[in-house]
Design a protein around this motif. Structure first.
Motif, mmCIF file in Angstrom:
data_model
loop_
_atom_site.group_PDB
_atom_site.id
_atom_site.type_symbol
_atom_site.label_atom_id
_atom_site.label_comp_id
_atom_site.label_asym_id
_atom_site.label_seq_id
_atom_site.Cartn_x
_atom_site.Cartn_y
_atom_site.Cartn_z
ATOM 1 N N GLY A 97 0.598 -1.180 -0.378
ATOM 2 C CA GLY A 97 0.011 0.163 0.295
ATOM 3 C C GLY A 97 0.536 1.159 -0.112
ATOM 4 N N GLU A 98 0.674 2.089 1.326
ATOM 5 C CA GLU A 98 1.369 3.133 0.929
ATOM 6 C C GLU A 98 3.490 2.781 1.250
ATOM 7 N N THR A 99 3.523 1.761 2.237
ATOM 8 C CA THR A 99 5.152 1.119 1.422
ATOM 9 C C THR A 99 4.766 0.012 0.999
ATOM 10 N N ILE A 100 5.722 0.221 -0.576
ATOM 11 C CA ILE A 100 6.010 -0.746 -1.893
ATOM 12 C C ILE A 100 7.233 -1.264 -1.606
ATOM 13 N N ARG A 101 7.323 -2.600 -1.301
ATOM 14 C CA ARG A 101 8.754 -3.386 -1.719
ATOM 15 C C ARG A 101 8.437 -4.397 -2.757
ATOM 16 N N LEU A 102 9.826 -4.668 -2.815
ATOM 17 C CA LEU A 102 10.329 -5.732 -4.337
ATOM 18 C C LEU A 102 10.982 -6.315 -3.506
ATOM 19 N N ASN A 103 10.938 -7.853 -2.481
ATOM 20 C CA ASN A 103 11.406 -8.992 -2.854
ATOM 21 C C ASN A 103 11.138 -9.831 -3.231
ATOM 22 N N THR A 104 13.061 -10.187 -4.251
ATOM 23 C CA THR A 104 12.155 -11.701 -5.291
ATOM 24 C C THR A 104 13.246 -11.643 -5.406
ATOM 25 N N CYS A 105 13.767 -12.709 -5.935
ATOM 26 C CA CYS A 105 14.786 -14.096 -6.376
ATOM 27 C C CYS A 105 14.572 -14.124 -7.796
ATOM 28 N N GLU A 179 29.323 -21.680 -13.046
ATOM 29 C CA GLU A 179 28.624 -22.790 -13.774
ATOM 30 C C GLU A 179 27.405 -22.283 -12.613
ATOM 31 N N LEU A 180 27.401 -22.622 -10.922
ATOM 32 C CA LEU A 180 25.836 -22.825 -10.068
ATOM 33 C C LEU A 180 25.091 -20.897 -10.275
ATOM 34 N N LEU A 181 26.049 -20.390 -10.888
ATOM 35 C CA LEU A 181 25.073 -19.113 -11.244
ATOM 36 C C LEU A 181 24.065 -19.701 -12.464
ATOM 37 N N GLU A 182 24.533 -20.462 -13.664
ATOM 38 C CA GLU A 182 24.580 -20.401 -14.642
ATOM 39 C C GLU A 182 22.983 -21.572 -14.872
ATOM 40 N N SER A 183 23.417 -21.895 -13.620
ATOM 41 C CA SER A 183 22.550 -23.701 -13.506
ATOM 42 C C SER A 183 20.882 -22.849 -12.603
ATOM 43 N N GLY A 184 21.372 -22.154 -11.720
ATOM 44 C CA GLY A 184 19.906 -21.060 -10.783
ATOM 45 C C GLY A 184 20.261 -21.663 -10.174
ATOM 46 N N ASP A 185 21.953 -22.245 -9.166
ATOM 47 C CA ASP A 185 21.953 -22.785 -7.737
ATOM 48 C C ASP A 185 21.606 -21.661 -6.636
ATOM 49 N N VAL A 186 22.743 -20.531 -7.615
ATOM 50 C CA VAL A 186 23.074 -19.752 -7.384
ATOM 51 C C VAL A 186 21.927 -18.793 -7.543
ATOM 52 N N VAL A 187 21.268 -17.442 -6.776
ATOM 53 C CA VAL A 187 20.109 -16.816 -7.114
ATOM 54 C C VAL A 187 20.056 -14.874 -6.726
ATOM 55 N N ILE A 188 19.821 -14.254 -6.950
ATOM 56 C CA ILE A 188 20.205 -12.947 -6.883
ATOM 57 C C ILE A 188 18.762 -12.168 -6.026
ATOM 58 N N GLU A 189 19.051 -11.870 -5.006
ATOM 59 C CA GLU A 189 17.322 -11.158 -4.832
ATOM 60 C C GLU A 189 17.678 -9.825 -4.425
ATOM 61 N N PHE A 190 16.309 -8.459 -5.088
ATOM 62 C CA PHE A 190 16.282 -7.454 -4.559
ATOM 63 C C PHE A 190 15.554 -7.552 -3.223
ATOM 64 N N ARG A 191 16.057 -6.758 -1.861
ATOM 65 C CA ARG A 191 15.129 -6.888 -0.776
ATOM 66 C C ARG A 191 15.214 -5.247 -0.572
ATOM 67 N N ALA A 192 14.682 -4.379 -1.432
ATOM 68 C CA ALA A 192 14.417 -2.947 -1.208
ATOM 69 C C ALA A 192 12.783 -2.704 -0.962
ATOM 70 N N LYS A 193 12.616 -1.011 -0.769
ATOM 71 C CA LYS A 193 11.295 -0.546 -0.186
ATOM 72 C C LYS A 193 11.251 1.374 -0.949
ATOM 73 N N ILE A 194 9.858 1.440 -1.194
ATOM 74 C CA ILE A 194 9.683 2.802 -1.144
ATOM 75 C C ILE A 194 8.708 3.067 0.065
ATOM 76 N N ASN A 195 8.948 4.737 -0.092
ATOM 77 C CA ASN A 195 7.979 5.213 1.375
ATOM 78 C C ASN A 195 8.154 4.535 2.765
ATOM 79 N N PRO A 196 9.188 4.661 3.820
ATOM 80 C CA PRO A 196 10.415 5.758 3.545
ATOM 81 C C PRO A 196 11.360 4.782 1.889
ATOM 82 N N TYR A 197 12.004 4.959 1.480
ATOM 83 C CA TYR A 197 13.190 4.424 0.696
ATOM 84 C C TYR A 197 13.715 4.295 1.517
ATOM 85 N N LYS A 198 15.048 2.114 1.325
ATOM 86 C CA LYS A 198 15.091 1.929 1.913
ATOM 87 C C LYS A 198 15.931 0.318 1.076
#
Length: 221
Positions: A97-105, A179-198
């Motif tokens: 809602g007021e605080t928008i979060r982007l937490n995704t792998c 190799e593990l990045l290419e295979s999907g064993d290593v993932v990347i995660e966004f952990r951020a939000k707005i209102n307030p931005y962090k």
């Protein structure tokens, strides 16, 4: 007494949490318990937790399927006019809602539910949104960051009361990380939000049971 000498007495030992206070939203609690157990000062340095012994400290709950955080590294933005930066990505793809979060792998083996996928090339790794590149990492720079953080690793497994296993992984392998990045064993995660931005940091993670694949040798305490 060296760090390795201290860990030889840890397996099966109950740990004292009285001196390690809980914090709001605390997902680093047992990491601090481990640091306290080994007499290591809490730090947020970009390199290893114990540079004098070239060791990074990690913890894992016994039986947990949760991924282990390896390190954080922000991408370079500006590849897309539609999503030129992280703030725009949060507003377009985040939820709340007021605080928008982007937490995704995101991973290289599949497109996630937000339309994001990692693509790994010879010199570059980039995130694509619905096929369009939006941000990237220079692969050489990324591998150097990984080696500086993960050169050797001490992983302490626990059941919230006792250290059930302690392993030392030695000799980080850059080629295996790719190799593990290419295979999907290593993932990347966004952990951020707005209102307030962090932004808690764009994090590279993997299942703790596969960490041995990153290293030349493994020792049990």
């Amino acid at each position: 007494m060296t760090l390795i000498e201290k860990t030889q007495k840890m397996k099966g030992a109950r740990f004292d949490t009285n001196g390690t206070p809980l914090r709001d939203g605390d997902d680093g609690y047992f990491g601090r318990v481990l640091e306290d157990s080994l007499g290591v000062s809490e730090n947020n340095r970009p390199g290893m937790d114990c540079p004098e012994e070239e060791v990074e400290l990690k913890t894992k709950k016994k039986g947990s399927a949760a991924k282990t955080s390896l390190f954080s590294k922000e991408p370079t933005w500006g590849l897309s006019e539609n999503i030129p930066n992280l703030r725009t990505a949060i507003l377009m793809l985040g939820t709340g809602g007021e605080t928008i979060r982007l937490n995704t792998c995101m991973s290289a083996d599949r497109t996630n539910n937000l339309g994001l996928k990692l693509v790994v090339e010879r010199k570059l790794a980039y995130l694509a949104y619905e096929g369009e590149p939006i941000c990237s990492w220079d692969l050489d720079t990324l591998l150097q960051r990984a080696k500086e953080k993960l050169f050797n690793m001490l992983l302490a497994e626990h059941d919230e009361k006792t250290w059930t296993d302690v392993k030392k992984y030695m000799g980080f392998k850059k080629s295996s990380f790719v190799e593990l990045l290419e295979s999907g064993d290593v993932v990347i995660e966004f952990r951020a939000k707005i209102n307030p931005y962090k932004n808690r940091g764009t994090c590279f993670r993997m299942n703790g049971k596969n960490i041995h694949k990153l290293y030349e040798t493994v020792e049990h305490s």
